[in-house]
Design a protein around this motif. Structure first.
Motif, short mmCIF file in Angstrom:
data_model
loop_
_atom_site.label_atom_id
_atom_site.label_comp_id
_atom_site.label_asym_id
_atom_site.label_seq_id
_atom_site.Cartn_x
_atom_site.Cartn_y
_atom_site.Cartn_z
N VAL A 11 0.87 -1.19 0.00
CA VAL A 11 0.00 0.00 0.00
C VAL A 11 0.90 1.23 0.00
N PRO A 45 8.43 11.67 6.64
CA PRO A 45 7.75 10.72 7.54
C PRO A 45 8.74 10.26 8.61
N LEU A 51 -0.72 -0.72 -4.67
CA LEU A 51 -1.84 0.20 -4.86
C LEU A 51 -1.48 1.57 -4.31
N LYS A 67 -7.18 3.38 -3.99
CA LYS A 67 -6.97 3.64 -2.56
C LYS A 67 -7.35 2.44 -1.70
N VAL A 68 -6.50 2.10 -0.77
CA VAL A 68 -6.84 1.06 0.20
C VAL A 68 -7.70 1.72 1.28
N GLY A 102 5.02 5.60 -3.18
CA GLY A 102 6.17 6.51 -3.13
C GLY A 102 7.43 5.66 -3.25
N ALA A 103 8.57 6.28 -2.91
CA ALA A 103 9.85 5.57 -3.02
C ALA A 103 9.82 4.25 -2.26
N THR A 104 9.28 4.27 -1.04
CA THR A 104 9.34 3.09 -0.19
C THR A 104 8.47 1.96 -0.74
N GLY A 105 7.23 2.29 -1.11
CA GLY A 105 6.32 1.26 -1.62
C GLY A 105 6.81 0.71 -2.95
N GLY A 153 9.21 20.25 5.04
CA GLY A 153 10.38 20.88 4.43
C GLY A 153 9.94 21.55 3.15
N THR A 207 14.86 17.16 -1.78
CA THR A 207 15.92 18.09 -2.21
C THR A 207 16.66 17.54 -3.44
N SER A 236 7.67 11.80 -2.05
CA SER A 236 8.69 11.34 -2.98
C SER A 236 8.89 12.21 -4.22
C1 FAD Z 1 11.70 18.39 2.28
C2 FAD Z 1 12.27 17.01 2.11
C3 FAD Z 1 13.50 16.86 1.49
C4 FAD Z 1 14.02 15.58 1.33
N1 FAD Z 1 15.19 15.46 0.65
C5 FAD Z 1 15.73 14.24 0.46
C6 FAD Z 1 16.90 14.10 -0.32
O1 FAD Z 1 17.42 15.06 -0.87
N2 FAD Z 1 17.39 12.86 -0.47
C7 FAD Z 1 16.84 11.76 0.11
O2 FAD Z 1 17.38 10.68 -0.02
N3 FAD Z 1 15.69 11.86 0.82
C8 FAD Z 1 15.11 13.07 0.99
N4 FAD Z 1 13.93 13.20 1.68
C9 FAD Z 1 13.29 11.99 2.18
C10 FAD Z 1 12.49 11.26 1.10
O3 FAD Z 1 11.87 12.16 0.22
C11 FAD Z 1 11.45 10.38 1.79
O4 FAD Z 1 12.09 9.56 2.74
C12 FAD Z 1 10.70 9.48 0.80
O5 FAD Z 1 10.25 10.20 -0.31
C13 FAD Z 1 9.54 8.83 1.52
O6 FAD Z 1 8.86 8.01 0.63
P1 FAD Z 1 7.59 7.17 1.08
O7 FAD Z 1 7.28 6.26 -0.03
O8 FAD Z 1 7.86 6.56 2.41
O9 FAD Z 1 6.46 8.25 1.30
P2 FAD Z 1 5.56 8.99 0.20
O10 FAD Z 1 6.35 9.43 -0.96
O11 FAD Z 1 4.79 10.05 0.90
O12 FAD Z 1 4.59 7.87 -0.31
C14 FAD Z 1 3.51 7.37 0.41
C15 FAD Z 1 2.37 7.14 -0.56
O13 FAD Z 1 1.34 6.41 0.07
C16 FAD Z 1 0.13 6.79 -0.53
N5 FAD Z 1 -0.99 6.38 0.32
C17 FAD Z 1 -1.31 6.87 1.54
N6 FAD Z 1 -2.43 6.24 2.01
C18 FAD Z 1 -2.81 5.35 1.06
C19 FAD Z 1 -3.88 4.42 0.97
N7 FAD Z 1 -4.77 4.29 1.94
N8 FAD Z 1 -3.98 3.66 -0.15
C20 FAD Z 1 -3.07 3.76 -1.14
N9 FAD Z 1 -2.04 4.65 -1.10
C21 FAD Z 1 -1.89 5.42 -0.01
C22 FAD Z 1 0.28 8.30 -0.66
O14 FAD Z 1 -0.61 8.83 -1.61
C23 FAD Z 1 1.74 8.44 -1.06
O15 FAD Z 1 1.93 8.54 -2.45
C24 FAD Z 1 13.35 14.46 1.82
C25 FAD Z 1 12.12 14.61 2.44
C26 FAD Z 1 11.57 15.88 2.55
C27 FAD Z 1 10.24 16.06 3.16
#
Ligand code: FAD
Length: 524
Positions: free
Chosen positions: A25, A339, A48, A191-192, A28-31, A251, A62, A58
């Motif tokens: 679910v 996060p 999803l 969406k989940v 972004g980068a992690t999923g 940020g 920066t 994601s």
């Molecule tokens: C200002 C800032 C600068 C940064 N700069 C850097 C950098 O330069 N280099 C670096 O390595 N890292 C950087 N980071 C960290 C990096 O961007 C994050 O660690 C990373 O993007 C997190 O990815 P994520 O997939 O965990 O979260 P997200 O990208 O937020 O993805 C989560 C996703 O889950 C989806 N979602 C939520 N609920 C549901 C649901 N119920 N059903 C389906 N989908 C759902 C959302 O829509 C979203 O797309 C930065 C972060 C920030 C805030």
């Protein structure tokens, strides 16, 4: 070429296994990284995403692929070493999107030259064989030559070091394509809405197709919560009174014209007036400046920069550049939420909150992965799938992502050509012009982007809305928000033709996009 057609993917979702090995679910980068790790090990994988890929944090980073010079200063050697290793892998596996960038730290007192040189040599050593180049001290003259626009009064010299720089949302899209190539089904706008349970254990999810409104009941051996700052929403569906795991920290970045600091190097300001670092980076022909660290209690998909954050960035960058950018010079401003894994005690200072990732298995067997950074997404994914194999009793298979090229990977791209971001797909994209010469036309007279990129985004990159194209396929919204608003009608018209939509859809798309994009325009 693999199919990225929504209808085909949904068809496969209906006909594919009755029980998926892994349901992820969050796109972004992690999923995406987690889905890729699972699919490339051969597990039946479904991802999803409620909105578009990289719609959340994601696309708002920066744009650094880095070990984190700041974490070195904080003494977190293990974290830095791990991230530097991942940086090296990303340069190898997504060479079209990740580049080796030189950063200069200007020194305004005698001791900071030797101080930063020693620290950064340690940074290079930690990278081992995957080093991006040696750090070195440079003279005042060289600092001024390489950073035209730098404040010269009181300048002693500079320290150059190397790190990676990338396009975050484009990498996310390419990861989604790689997942599909590896046999996964990945869907945006899905969406989940709930978790399926049997005997207090998670056995799947309920999901809604956000376009058709149709609901799906989907079963899986493992469900992974990779929803960034939204992880607590899903965790609370599992355990309603659970303490929050994430503490969002906002940020922001501003983007200005390159004339404020022409040249190829990036500027790293090691200590702002609140003790953070600030970057001024060349990015897609503009300058990207950020970031801030503002603890907040709410989260959303469209965070807005606070006035004090904008003032902070302008004030601090203004102390280092001879021609300080002002509000009127800001082409776009965007915000994102880190996060960050919240500390147990609940400290309010986000700098003290762990930048490491957190992997948690709930009693219901819901697996949650959060924290970390873009640079370490692959490692986070590997750890997650290893845990999933154990708890879902999947047939153990080795992780292969350290040597897996990401869609588009190409070492020999010409970075002066704006189409280099498509990597090995560049020629196929240009071939679209043969199908329709009109697609060679630019979207905006002052920008390089052409209509063929919109066609490519719709046909091969799962773009569904004008915003998907202008924010995350071509990055106009993140480079010049007013220009993005101007081109929206052209993009909407072309997309309506490609997706067989009517005039009402087209008009609604333009209105929706304008509504979002206005939040990126700095007024006053
Ligand atoms: C200002 C800032 C600068 C940064 N700069 C850097 C950098 O330069 N280099 C670096 O390595 N890292 C950087 N980071 C960290 C990096 O961007 C994050 O660690 C990373 O993007 C997190 O990815 P994520 O997939 O965990 O979260 P997200 O990208 O937020 O993805 C989560 C996703 O889950 C989806 N979602 C939520 N609920 C549901 C649901 N119920 N059903 C389906 N989908 C759902 C959302 O829509 C979203 O797309 C930065 C972060 C920030 C805030």
């Amino acid at each position: 070429m693999i199919t990225t057609k929504r209808e085909k993917l949904i068809e496969a979702l209906n006909s594919e296994p009755k029980v998926w090995d892994v349901i992820v679910v969050g796109g972004g980068a992690t999923g995406l990284g987690t889905a890729l790790d699972a699919a490339s090990r051969g597990y039946k994988t479904l991802l999803l995403e409620q909105s578009d890929f990289a719609k959340g944090t994601s696309s708002r980073s920066t744009k650094l692929v880095h070990g984190g010079v700041r974490y070195l200063a904080q003494g977190d050697i293990g974290l830095v070493r791990e991230a530097l290793y991942e940086r090296g892998l990303l340069l190898k596996n997504a060479a079209h999107l990740v580049k080796n960038e030189s950063f200069i730290i200007p020194n305004y007192n005698w001791w900071s030259g030797p101080f930063y040189t020693i620290g950064l040599i340690l940074y290079d050593l930690l990278a081992g064989k995957l080093s991006f180049g040696r750090s070195k001290h440079i003279s005042k003259k060289e600092t001024i030559n390489r950073l035209p626009g730098i404040r010269q009064k009181g300048l002693y010299g500079g320290v150059v070091y190397h790190d990676g720089q990338f396009d975050d949302a484009r990498l996310a899209i390419n990861l989604a394509q790689t997942c599909i190539e590896q046999g996964a089904i990945v869907l945006n706008y899905f969406k989940v809405t709930d978790l399926l349970k049997e005997n207090a254990k998670i056995i799947g999810v309920i999901a809604r197709d956000m376009e058709s409104g149709k609901t799906f009941t989907i079963k899986g051996k493992a469900v992974i919560n990779a929803t960034g700052v939204f992880v607590d929403d899903l965790l609370q569906k599992d355990e309603p009174h659970k303490q929050p795991l994430v503490r969002p920290s906002q940020g922001i970045h501003i983007v200005v014209d390159k004339q404020f600091m022409p040249g190829k190097d990036a500027l790293m300001i090691p200590k702002t007036d609140d003790g953070r670092v600030l970057f001024v980076l060349p990015w897609h022909g503009k300058l990207l400046i950020g970031t801030t660290d503002t603890p907040l209690n709410e989260h959303s998909l469209e965070p807005r920069a606070l006035e004090e954050e904008i003032n902070f960035v302008l004030r601090n960058v203004g102390m280092y550049l001879t021609k300080a950018p002002e509000r009127k010079d800001v082409l776009t401003v965007f915000a994102g939420f880190r996060p960050l894994a919240a500390p147990q005690e609940g400290s309010a200072k986000t700098k003290e909150i762990s930048r490491r990732h957190k992997l948690i298995v709930s009693p219901s067997r819901l697996v949650t992965i959060t924290g970390g950074k873009w640079t370490t997404y692959r490692r986070m994914a590997q750890d997650t799938i290893e845990k999933v194999v154990e708890i879902a009793k999947l047939n153990p298979r080795k992780c292969v992502t350290s040597d897996l090229p990401i869609h588009g990977n190409d070492k020999n791209v010409d970075r002066t050509d704006h189409l280099h971001i498509y990597g090995s797909n560049r020629d196929a994209l240009l071939a679209l012009v043969k199908e329709n010469p009109e697609w060679a036309v630019k979207l905006h007279p002052e920008l390089d982007y052409i209509k063929a990129e919109v066609v490519w985004a719709v046909r091969h990159e799962m773009a569904r809305t004008v915003e998907d194209v202008l924010a995350r396929r071509v990055r106009i919204l993140f480079l010049d928000a007013k220009a993005a608003i101007e081109v929206a009608p052209v993009v909407a018209k072309l997309m309506a033709e490609l997706l067989y939509k009517d005039k009402a859809w087209e008009n609604q798309q333009v209105a929706d996009f304008k509504n979002i994009a206005e939040g990126y325009v700095l007024v006053g």
